[in-house]
Scaffold this motif. Structure first.
Motif, PDB file in Angstrom:
ATOM      1  N   ASP A   1      56.077  41.510  -8.628  1.00 42.70           N
ATOM      2  CA  ASP A   1      56.331  40.145  -9.095  1.00 42.70           C
ATOM      3  C   ASP A   1      56.743  39.276  -7.906  1.00 42.70           C
ATOM      4  O   ASP A   1      56.848  39.772  -6.765  1.00 42.70           O
ATOM      5  CB  ASP A   1      57.407  40.133 -10.202  1.00 42.70           C
ATOM      6  CG  ASP A   1      58.661  40.876  -9.790  1.00 42.70           C
ATOM      7  OD1 ASP A   1      58.914  40.997  -8.562  1.00 42.70           O
ATOM      8  OD2 ASP A   1      59.408  41.341 -10.670  1.00 42.70           O
TER       9      ASP A   1
ATOM     10  N   ALA B   1      59.585  37.923  -7.117  1.00 40.17           N
ATOM     11  CA  ALA B   1      60.853  38.317  -6.483  1.00 40.17           C
ATOM     12  C   ALA B   1      60.614  39.485  -5.519  1.00 40.17           C
ATOM     13  O   ALA B   1      61.152  39.512  -4.402  1.00 40.17           O
ATOM     14  CB  ALA B   1      61.872  38.697  -7.553  1.00 40.17           C
TER      15      ALA B   1
ATOM     16  N   ILE C   1      58.910  38.184  -2.384  1.00 41.91           N
ATOM     17  CA  ILE C   1      59.847  37.498  -1.492  1.00 41.91           C
ATOM     18  C   ILE C   1      60.744  38.516  -0.779  1.00 41.91           C
ATOM     19  O   ILE C   1      61.029  38.388   0.420  1.00 41.91           O
ATOM     20  CB  ILE C   1      60.622  36.421  -2.280  1.00 41.91           C
ATOM     21  CG1 ILE C   1      59.654  35.250  -2.509  1.00 41.91           C
ATOM     22  CG2 ILE C   1      61.883  35.957  -1.530  1.00 41.91           C
ATOM     23  CD1 ILE C   1      60.101  34.174  -3.439  1.00 41.91           C
ATOM     24  N   ALA C   2      61.130  39.566  -1.484  1.00 42.31           N
ATOM     25  CA  ALA C   2      61.938  40.624  -0.843  1.00 42.31           C
ATOM     26  C   ALA C   2      61.150  41.255   0.320  1.00 42.31           C
ATOM     27  O   ALA C   2      61.704  41.511   1.399  1.00 42.31           O
ATOM     28  CB  ALA C   2      62.326  41.680  -1.883  1.00 42.31           C
TER      29      ALA C   2
ATOM     30  N   ASP D   1      53.725  31.607 -13.000  1.00 46.83           N
ATOM     31  CA  ASP D   1      54.825  30.955 -13.729  1.00 46.83           C
ATOM     32  C   ASP D   1      54.427  30.426 -15.109  1.00 46.83           C
ATOM     33  O   ASP D   1      55.273  30.307 -15.995  1.00 46.83           O
ATOM     34  CB  ASP D   1      55.421  29.818 -12.879  1.00 46.83           C
ATOM     35  CG  ASP D   1      56.296  30.361 -11.752  1.00 46.83           C
ATOM     36  OD1 ASP D   1      56.731  31.531 -11.842  1.00 46.83           O
ATOM     37  OD2 ASP D   1      56.544  29.632 -10.775  1.00 46.83           O
TER      38      ASP D   1
ATOM     39  N   ASP E   1      59.047  27.441  -6.560  1.00 48.13           N
ATOM     40  CA  ASP E   1      58.691  28.768  -6.015  1.00 48.13           C
ATOM     41  C   ASP E   1      57.726  28.634  -4.838  1.00 48.13           C
ATOM     42  O   ASP E   1      57.847  29.335  -3.821  1.00 48.13           O
ATOM     43  CB  ASP E   1      58.033  29.634  -7.107  1.00 48.13           C
ATOM     44  CG  ASP E   1      59.036  30.128  -8.140  1.00 48.13           C
ATOM     45  OD1 ASP E   1      60.256  30.161  -7.833  1.00 48.13           O
ATOM     46  OD2 ASP E   1      58.606  30.490  -9.254  1.00 48.13           O
TER      47      ASP E   1
ATOM     48  N   GLN F   1      59.520  27.620  -1.791  1.00 51.93           N
ATOM     49  CA  GLN F   1      60.197  28.763  -1.160  1.00 51.93           C
ATOM     50  C   GLN F   1      59.194  29.608  -0.364  1.00 51.93           C
ATOM     51  O   GLN F   1      59.475  30.029   0.763  1.00 51.93           O
ATOM     52  CB  GLN F   1      60.884  29.617  -2.227  1.00 51.93           C
ATOM     53  CG  GLN F   1      61.776  30.692  -1.607  1.00 51.93           C
ATOM     54  CD  GLN F   1      62.439  31.580  -2.649  1.00 51.93           C
ATOM     55  OE1 GLN F   1      62.182  31.442  -3.861  1.00 51.93           O
ATOM     56  NE2 GLN F   1      63.290  32.485  -2.190  1.00 51.93           N
TER      57      GLN F   1
END
Ligand code: GAL
Length: 422
Positions: free
Chosen positions: A177, A179, A182-183, A216, A243, A246
């Motif tokens: 996903d 998140a 991004i990690a 989204d 998002d 970011q």
């Protein structure tokens, strides 16, 4: 007299006349009736794109003895330059013999402007009505008439990776996903990769943004954005822009000056770990002998296949209609689709192709195409008209500099207001 192609030369620096067949007639000026030259207008000037075109040209040479291929390519990803040159030629009534147009809304622009001819009778002669999936035929048809021959189906929502860069940072799995993505981008940054997500100018940013929108909003709401049934001013769109903003913090700051191949080079050179791009990138990486790549569907898109299709038309006023029809027949044929798509990264539009003939990436894409939910692309004309696409590209271009979330949402809502069919 034919169009001098000075504008095209100015853009690409070269406009070579390529002879596709030893049987090609020589000494033909290309002017007026009786021409045996087929000028094929695309933006496939290099790398995997050119390799795909070359495959098609070789098949054309076999299928259409006596005709010669003239390369009218104008370089620049997604037709950024080509579409301008084409528009001015069409306006001056100096069309190429055929040009590349995306199935869906973009093709509709040319149909509505009366610039392309009805090919329905040829579809019957060539047996194409049953060769392509019905959904695609619907995207090419207006008032019962079919106006172009699709060469392929491309997928837009794919992330391409440099496997070594990822494994050096301990990244072994694809993110599930946003998140997780991004990690992983953070892990790359911690390893000293300053801009782990490579990107280029406006239309490439629109592609990334569309992928975030799919994540989204989900597939149906995403499609509704282009049909006028999903509200561009809604909270999920605000979240998608946030998002996206970011994600931009992980991208190269020179993005607005780069084409997709420049961003791709950052991945190949190990300066970035990821790039969101259509699956022409598979073909281009192969053409450039870069073997260390991986790919996955944009995180959070689930089983959604964002599609677009390159198709070829017979413009009104084409010099060599017979030769062009032979080109179009090749484009739609099983052999033509194989010669083209095995080199282009796309999958055949025809349903009778055999996956075993294709590279691994396309085999997986062919399987996904059958089972996944299909959504269109604005950056590549299946979802939106050229006017809407231009407005979206310039809104994204402005956002790249000003990072104004409310401003981008307002501009996109205004574009929808102006261009969505009521
Ligand atoms: C798309 C086109 C693809 C590929 C890509 C990058 O619009 O449909 O075939 O060429 O642009 O230039």
């Amino acid at each position: 007299m034919r169009f001098s192609r000075r504008a095209a030369v100015a853009v690409v620096g070269v406009a070579a006349l390529l002879t596709a067949t030893a049987c090609g007639s020589s000494g033909d000026s290309g002017g007026g009736t009786g021409s045996k030259k087929v000028e094929v207008f695309t933006w496939w000037a290099d790398g995997g794109e050119k390799a795909g075109l070359d495959g098609l040209v070789a098949q054309f040479a076999k299928d259409c003895p006596g005709q010669t291929f003239e390369n009218g390519a104008v370089a620049g990803g997604a037709g950024a330059n080509a579409k301008q040159v084409l528009a001015s030629r069409l306006q001056q009534n100096q069309p190429p013999d055929t040009f590349q147009a995306h199935a869906g809304a973009e093709l509709l622009d040319y149909i509505n402007a009366g610039q392309v001819q009805d090919l329905s009778a040829d579809y019957d002669t060539w047996g194409l009505k049953t060769a392509f999936p019905q959904g695609l035929i619907d995207n090419l048809t207006v008032d019962g008439k079919i106006y172009s021959v699709p060469a392929n189906i491309h997928r837009a929502n794919v992330v391409w990776t440099n496997k070594k860069v990822l494994s050096d940072a301990g990244i072994t799995d694809d993110p599930k996903d946003l998140a997780g993505f991004i990690a992983d981008l953070d892990k790359l940054k911690a390893k000293g990769i300053k801009s782990p997500l490579a990107i280029g100018k406006d239309w490439t940013q629109l592609m990334l943004f569309e992928s975030v929108l799919i994540t989204d909003l989900g597939a149906d709401q995403f499609t509704g954005l282009w049909k006028g049934t999903t509200d561009w001013t809604s909270a999920p769109v605000t979240k998608a822009i946030t998002d996206f903003k970011q994600l931009l913090t992980y991208t190269n700051t020179d993005r607005d000056a780069l084409d997709w191949t420049d961003a791709e080079k950052l991945v190949m050179d190990g300066k970035a770990g990821y790039q969101l791009m259509g699956d022409w990138e598979a073909a281009d990486l192969d053409a450039k002998n870069f073997t260390g790549y991986g790919y996955f569907t944009f995180p959070g898109n689930g089983a959604t296949y964002q599609w677009l299709a390159d198709s070829f038309v017979l413009p009104k006023g084409a010099n060599n209609a017979d030769g062009t029809k032979c080109w179009l027949k090749t484009v739609g044929s099983a052999d033509g689709q194989k010669a083209f798509n095995t080199k282009k990264g796309s999958i055949p539009a025809r349903t009778d192709a055999s996956p075993a003939d294709y590279p691994k990436y396309q085999q997986a894409a062919m399987a996904d195409w059958k089972t996944e939910k299909q959504v269109p692309s604005c950056a590549h004309g299946s979802a939106c008209s050229q006017g809407w696409q231009g407005a979206a590209n310039s809104a994204l271009g402005a956002f790249s500099t000003n990072q104004d979330v409310a401003g981008l949402q307002k501009a996109l809502a205004a574009a929808a207001q102006q261009f969505a069919k009521k």
